[in-house]
Design a protein around this motif. Structure first.
Motif, PDB file in Angstrom:
ATOM      1  N   SER A   1       4.704   4.282  -7.345  1.00 50.58           N
ATOM      2  CA  SER A   1       4.446   3.109  -8.188  1.00 50.58           C
ATOM      3  C   SER A   1       5.746   2.363  -8.473  1.00 50.58           C
ATOM      4  CB  SER A   1       3.786   3.531  -9.507  1.00 50.58           C
ATOM      5  OG  SER A   1       2.497   4.043  -9.284  1.00 50.58           O
ATOM      6  N   ALA A   2       6.854   3.106  -8.576  1.00 51.35           N
ATOM      7  CA  ALA A   2       8.153   2.487  -8.845  1.00 51.35           C
ATOM      8  C   ALA A   2       8.618   1.607  -7.692  1.00 51.35           C
ATOM      9  CB  ALA A   2       9.189   3.572  -9.128  1.00 51.35           C
ATOM     10  N   ASP A   3       8.019   1.786  -6.500  1.00 42.52           N
ATOM     11  CA  ASP A   3       8.415   1.007  -5.324  1.00 42.52           C
ATOM     12  C   ASP A   3       7.590  -0.260  -5.148  1.00 42.52           C
ATOM     13  OD1 ASP A   3      10.202   3.087  -4.679  1.00 42.52           O
ATOM     14  OD2 ASP A   3       8.635   4.154  -3.569  1.00 42.52           O
ATOM     15  N   VAL A   4       6.573  -0.435  -5.972  1.00 41.02           N
ATOM     16  CA  VAL A   4       5.634  -1.542  -5.765  1.00 41.02           C
ATOM     17  C   VAL A   4       6.303  -2.908  -5.913  1.00 41.02           C
ATOM     18  CG1 VAL A   4       3.614  -2.690  -6.778  1.00 41.02           C
ATOM     19  CG2 VAL A   4       3.560  -0.232  -6.316  1.00 41.02           C
TER      20      VAL A   4
ATOM     21  N   TYR B   1       0.825  -1.211   0.000  1.00 43.40           N
ATOM     22  CA  TYR B   1       0.000   0.000   0.000  1.00 43.40           C
ATOM     23  C   TYR B   1       0.857   1.258   0.000  1.00 43.40           C
ATOM     24  CZ  TYR B   1       1.227   0.834   4.895  1.00 43.40           C
ATOM     25  OH  TYR B   1       1.925   1.095   6.060  1.00 43.40           O
ATOM     26  N   SER B   2       0.211   2.371  -0.349  1.00 39.64           N
ATOM     27  CA  SER B   2       0.864   3.675  -0.305  1.00 39.64           C
ATOM     28  C   SER B   2       0.523   4.361   1.013  1.00 39.64           C
ATOM     29  CB  SER B   2       0.381   4.543  -1.470  1.00 39.64           C
ATOM     30  OG  SER B   2       0.847   5.869  -1.319  1.00 39.64           O
ATOM     31  N   PRO B   3       1.498   4.617   1.873  1.00 39.16           N
ATOM     32  CA  PRO B   3       1.217   5.265   3.156  1.00 39.16           C
ATOM     33  C   PRO B   3       0.711   6.694   3.006  1.00 39.16           C
ATOM     34  CG  PRO B   3       3.587   5.073   2.803  1.00 39.16           C
ATOM     35  CD  PRO B   3       2.929   4.281   1.722  1.00 39.16           C
ATOM     36  N   GLY B   4       0.838   7.264   1.811  1.00 34.17           N
ATOM     37  CA  GLY B   4       0.366   8.630   1.590  1.00 34.17           C
ATOM     38  C   GLY B   4      -1.087   8.714   1.168  1.00 34.17           C
TER      39      GLY B   4
END
Length: 337
Positions: free
Chosen positions: A214-217, A181-184
């Motif tokens: 998205s690059a961290d997914v 998930y995105s913490p932001g």
């Protein structure tokens, strides 16, 4: 001129006038002293989304369909200006400010970041939010009751319980649920908290894997290798935008993906228990149409869909050695082979 001759002349004049364009009709009417029929009033709707991906594209198509069902159609009496923020909250803010300055008849904001940006940009232009999991937590409205402000919309909040039940059926002996998930994104954090609460009540663990971009997914998904039995994905925009990366990690680690939207089943998820994205958009479009007809957003209640549909993928299940029982197949709205 006799009365009969005048009647014949009037008939042919009307026929010629009807064949003219609206501009020609107005000119002819002015020259003859007659009044031309009033042109249909054209409304303008600005639509924005935080990113481009299949789930959000489906919602936007639903919005347009909902508007059309209520009599507002592009090329006839409706102009639509669509802008994507391309995954950037800074872009979302700029788009919202531009839309506020343009003063359209309504702004439709798809996803939480875009809705928050629109709400911050204007207190007068009607804003219809959609695909927002937690509109209260996002500080868009105080509740589903009429807000008394310029904001109304449709929540896509999903009950977490049925998702866990589905994961247990897909993975017997389930112990740990992975969550990228995105913490932001407030909507993703809200789902995480609810997932942890419901999982704990059933003796299950949740392994968190934050991905700020998205690059961290891919890296986040790979970090769950050996730590989770299944990976659950909510309507997190960073994650859904990079779902092919999720699937790559899923195949590498042999951990199945369970999604919250039907579109992700075609992109790698074994199953999805979610709401109909197109129907969500349609409902938002009809709310927007009510505003175009003179309704005030502050007098309208916000809404949410309460129907969940099951979607399965035989292909992705087979790739991961997951058995789709007959019970699951019987429950599915659609099975993608």
């Amino acid at each position: 001129m006799t009365a009969k001759t005048a009647a014949v002349f009037s008939f042919f004049a009307a026929a010629v006038l009807a064949a003219c364009s609206p501009a020609e009709q107005q000119t002819a009417a002015a020259e003859s002293g007659a009044s031309a029929p009033a042109a249909a009033e054209v409304k303008k709707v600005a639509i924005t989304a935080i990113a481009d991906h299949p789930a959000l594209d489906t919602i936007r198509a639903g919005v347009i369909d909902g508007l059309k069902a209520e009599g507002f159609e592009e090329g006839k009496n409706l102009v639509i200006d669509f802008q994507s923020a391309q995954g950037s909250t800074a872009n979302a803010a700029q788009i919202a400010k531009k839309f506020a300055g343009d003063k359209p008849d309504a702004i439709v904001a798809i996803t939480t970041p875009s809705a928050q940006a629109a709400a911050a940009a204007t207190k007068t232009v009607p804003v219809v939010y959609t695909a927002v999991t937690d509109p209260v937590g996002a500080k868009l409205v105080a509740g589903l009751a009429p807000s008394g402000t310029n904001i109304v919309g449709v929540s896509d909040e999903l009950p977490v319980g049925p998702q866990i039940d589905l994961m247990k059926k897909l993975v017997p002996g389930l112990k740990t649920i992975g969550y990228v998930y995105s913490p932001g994104e407030i909507n993703s954090v809200t789902v995480l908290n609810r997932l942890k609460e419901k999982a704990a009540a059933q003796g299950l663990q949740v392994a968190e894997a934050p991905a700020a971009r998205s690059a961290d997914v891919l890296t986040a998904a790979r970090s769950l290798n050996g730590k989770a039995d299944v990976i659950f994905t909510s309507l997190d925009n960073n994650v859904v935008s990079a779902y092919e990366s999720m699937y790559k990690a899923s195949v590498e680690s042999k951990i199945p993906l369970v999604a919250s939207d039907a579109d992700s089943v075609t992109r790698g998820a074994v199953a999805a228990m979610g709401m109909d994205s197109f129907a969500t958009g349609q409902k938002s479009g009809k709310i927007t149409a009510a505003i175009l007809k003179g309704g005030k957003p502050g007098d309208m209640p916000s809404e949410k869909l309460d129907r969940l549909d099951l979607y399965l993928s035989s292909k992705h299940a087979a790739a991961l050695g997951i058995t789709l029982t007959q019970d699951l197949r019987d429950q599915a709205k659609e099975i993608k082979e």
